[in-house]
Design an enzyme around this catalytic site. Structure first.
Site, PDB file in Angstrom:
ATOM      1  N   HIS A 167      11.042 -38.632  -2.721  1.00  0.00           N
ATOM      2  CA  HIS A 167      10.388 -37.445  -2.144  1.00  0.00           C
ATOM      3  C   HIS A 167      11.405 -36.434  -1.638  1.00  0.00           C
ATOM      4  O   HIS A 167      12.591 -36.740  -1.444  1.00  0.00           O
ATOM      5  CB  HIS A 167       9.413 -37.839  -1.031  1.00  0.00           C
ATOM      6  CG  HIS A 167      10.041 -38.408   0.200  1.00  0.00           C
ATOM      7  ND1 HIS A 167      10.699 -37.645   1.142  1.00  0.00           N
ATOM      8  CD2 HIS A 167      10.099 -39.679   0.670  1.00  0.00           C
ATOM      9  CE1 HIS A 167      11.130 -38.405   2.126  1.00  0.00           C
ATOM     10  NE2 HIS A 167      10.781 -39.655   1.868  1.00  0.00           N
TER      11      HIS A 167
ATOM     12  N   CYS B 280      12.700 -44.896   1.849  1.00  0.00           N
ATOM     13  CA  CYS B 280      12.443 -44.007   0.717  1.00  0.00           C
ATOM     14  C   CYS B 280      13.754 -43.481   0.140  1.00  0.00           C
ATOM     15  O   CYS B 280      14.817 -43.582   0.756  1.00  0.00           O
ATOM     16  CB  CYS B 280      11.575 -42.834   1.156  1.00  0.00           C
ATOM     17  SG  CYS B 280       9.880 -43.292   1.558  1.00  0.00           S
TER      18      CYS B 280
END
Length: 339
Positions: free
Chosen positions: A263, A281
């Site tokens: 992301h 992440c």
């Protein structure tokens, strides 16, 4: 019961043929041996069938005998094929999700035997269970780009547990796109992207810091979101607590059910390519994250390897996403109940 065999026998005459159809007009095959016909497969629960027998009586006169019956209504275990929107990335297996667990090895084996996967071009592959509710079929290696896959699941009437049966049959087709493979080096904090075998991009990233390490192993892009709220409260850390967060995040691509995404992370651009600072992440710059989400396919594989100094190496587990690629080929075949 739905798995009771249908047997048609003539004792005073000659059985010439038997036709068995369901309420949709679909024909069920069987084997005729002498004066006995035996159906080849199980029946859907709570469904009507018609059996028609062509017989010569004792005087050699032709006779047609017809009988309609309805199978017993039972508890059912619903299943659903997932990830059927084409084109798919070359890492997405045939993926079957069951609503309730299937734990018995013999029942699992029967389910696998009634699932047919036909690949064009032909590719070696195998069924395998990654947990009690998820059955996958993957090729030995990633799918060949442009592959077409026809899936036929004759599961209706198969036993899934004591008194529980699968409800219906399903057939569908999948197509696969060009080869995209991402490789994240946790040591260097870089991610490369290969298209059709050729590296076309090298992204600076920032992965999970010590205590929140990004898992190693091969994952697959499962979902895409142009924007989503990421909330540490979903895994027990209030947003107001130290290390907590609740953020609107752009261009998110899910890799694990436990919450790993590719992301955009404008707050960590200065760390990207330098050090891991995320909660697991893979952070990218906003421009890179937008370019990447527009380029990738659901099913593209992302391979994580290496280990940044001061962090631990923790392996991705098969049930935390599309986990069939955590196994080498020999180990994957052993995930089949037919092994």
């Amino acid at each position: 019961m739905p798995d009771d065999p249908l047997v048609v026998t003539v004792t005073d005459g000659t059985l010439q043929s038997v036709t068995l159809t369901d309420s949709n007009g679909d024909v069920y095959k069987g084997d005729l041996s002498g004066n006995t016909w035996t159906g080849e497969r199980t029946f859907w629960p709570n469904k009507s069938y018609t059996v028609t027998a062509q017989v010569l009586d004792h005087s050699k006169a032709p006779t047609t005998l017809t009988k309609t019956f309805t199978t017993k209504a039972t508890d059912t275990n619903v299943y659903e094929p997932n990830y059927t929107a084409s084109p798919l990335g070359i890492g997405m297996p045939v993926y079957i999700q069951f609503h309730s667990p299937v734990t018995d090895q013999a029942l699992r084996a029967a389910i696998e035997k009634h699932g047919t996967v036909t690949t064009t071009p032909q590719q070696a592959g195998s069924w395998g269970w990654v947990d009690n509710k998820i059955l996958m079929w993957r090729p030995q290696n990633y799918w060949q780009p442009g592959s077409k896959v026809d899936v036929k699941l004759e599961f209706g009437g198969l036993k899934a547990d004591d008194g529980v049966y699968l409800a219906d049959d399903t057939s569908y087709s999948l197509t696969y796109g060009e080869s995209h493979v991402m490789r994240v080096d946790l040591t260097t904090q870089h991610m490369t992207l290969a298209q059709s075998g050729n590296q076309i991009r090298d992204f600076k990233v920032s992965t999970g810091e010590a205590g929140h390490e990004t898992y190693t192993g091969t994952k697959v892009i499962m979902e895409k979101f142009a924007s989503m709220v990421m909330d540490s409260g979903t895994f027990g850390v209030p947003a107001t607590a130290p290390g907590g967060y609740k953020l609107q995040v752009a261009d998110c691509q899910r890799l694990t059910w436990s919450g790993e995404f590719l992301h955009a992370a404008p707050w960590s651009v200065s760390d990207q390519g330098v050090r891991p600072v995320s909660h697991g992440c893979t952070n990218l710059s906003p421009d890179d994250a937008k370019w990447l989400i527009d380029f990738t396919l659901i099913g593209d594989p992302v391979e994580f390897s290496g280990n940044f100094p001061g962090t631990s190496s923790i392996a991705f587990t098969p049930d935390d996403g599309v986990g069939c690629w955590t196994y080498d080929w020999n180990a994957w075949q052993k995930q089949s109940a037919l092994a």
